[in-house]
Each structure stands twice: as C-alpha cells, then as structure tokens.
Design a protein around this motif. Structure first.
Motif, PDB file in Angstrom:
ATOM      1  N   HIS A  30       5.493  -4.356  -8.169  1.00 19.91           N
ATOM      2  CA  HIS A  30       5.190  -3.998  -6.783  1.00 19.91           C
ATOM      3  C   HIS A  30       5.280  -5.224  -5.878  1.00 19.91           C
ATOM      4  O   HIS A  30       4.992  -6.344  -6.298  1.00 19.91           O
ATOM      5  CB  HIS A  30       3.790  -3.393  -6.677  1.00 19.91           C
ATOM      6  CG  HIS A  30       3.678  -2.057  -7.331  1.00 19.91           C
ATOM      7  ND1 HIS A  30       4.053  -0.888  -6.715  1.00 19.91           N
ATOM      8  CD2 HIS A  30       3.249  -1.707  -8.569  1.00 19.91           C
ATOM      9  CE1 HIS A  30       3.855   0.125  -7.525  1.00 19.91           C
ATOM     10  NE2 HIS A  30       3.376  -0.347  -8.671  1.00 19.91           N
ATOM     11  N   GLU A  34       3.020  -3.912  -0.790  1.00 17.04           N
ATOM     12  CA  GLU A  34       2.471  -2.716  -1.452  1.00 17.04           C
ATOM     13  C   GLU A  34       1.100  -3.009  -2.049  1.00 17.04           C
ATOM     14  O   GLU A  34       0.183  -2.186  -1.945  1.00 17.04           O
ATOM     15  CB  GLU A  34       3.422  -2.241  -2.552  1.00 17.04           C
ATOM     16  CG  GLU A  34       4.732  -1.692  -2.047  1.00 17.04           C
ATOM     17  CD  GLU A  34       5.741  -1.429  -3.159  1.00 17.04           C
ATOM     18  OE1 GLU A  34       6.529  -0.476  -2.993  1.00 17.04           O
ATOM     19  OE2 GLU A  34       5.743  -2.163  -4.172  1.00 17.04           O
ATOM     20  N   GLU A  38      -2.718  -1.350  -1.131  1.00 15.16           N
ATOM     21  CA  GLU A  38      -3.587  -0.816  -2.189  1.00 15.16           C
ATOM     22  C   GLU A  38      -4.958  -1.489  -2.196  1.00 15.16           C
ATOM     23  O   GLU A  38      -5.985  -0.826  -2.317  1.00 15.16           O
ATOM     24  CB  GLU A  38      -2.904  -1.007  -3.546  1.00 15.16           C
ATOM     25  CG  GLU A  38      -3.743  -0.638  -4.729  1.00 15.16           C
ATOM     26  CD  GLU A  38      -3.877   0.856  -4.952  1.00 15.16           C
ATOM     27  OE1 GLU A  38      -4.808   1.245  -5.673  1.00 15.16           O
ATOM     28  OE2 GLU A  38      -3.067   1.627  -4.403  1.00 15.16           O
TER      29      GLU A  38
END
Length: 94
Positions: A30, A34, A38
C-alpha cells in the motif's frame, strides 16, 4: 489523497498497534497515502514514520523494510531526549 474527516486533530504520538498496521500495509504494497487514510493521519506523518522504522534492508520488490518495533523504540528514545521548553520572561528596562 486523504480525507480531512479521518485525520486526527492535535499532535499525538503513534501507538504500537498503529505502527504494526503501518508495517502490515506497507509490506502488502500500500502507498503512504493509503496508509495515512487508514490510520487517520497526514501522509507526511507516514513518510516520517517509514523513515523512523527503516531497517536498512530491502524487500523482494526493492522497497525499504519498515519495522514497527524499531520505530517504537526510536520514538520512545526521542521523547526521552527532549526537554520541555523553559519559559523565561524578559523584562524590558526603560
């Protein structure tokens, strides 16, 4: 990029469980952006964190390896080495 609703307010240190999540997501491929969404931090925080936990090794895809435990130790050491700013009052004489 990032959603402002997911970004934490104020300067808070990352916890070990968050660093573990960064480690998992980074090893899964990732992007920092990203991971930031999160975790709920700015992507710049993730880049700094990846640098802090850099082991100096490369994975099979040629990316630098991040170690959450190493990053946690370095962050704790940095906190211990900082001193609170002293507030001194300067009086002007006229």
């Amino acid at each position: 990029m990032e959603s402002k609703a997911n970004v934490r307010r104020g300067a808070k240190d990352l916890q070990l469980f968050e660093r573990k999540r960064i480690e998992q997501m980074q090893s899964a491929g990732h992007s920092a952006e990203e991971i930031a969404v999160e975790i709920g931090v700015c992507y710049v925080t993730i880049y700094r964190e990846l640098k802090r936990g850099d082991t100096g090794e490369m994975d099979v895809l040629g990316r630098r390896v991040y170690d959450a435990e190493l990053a946690q130790r370095k962050a704790a050491l940095a906190r211990r080495n900082t001193t609170p700013t002293s507030r001194t009052t300067t009086f002007r004489t006229t």
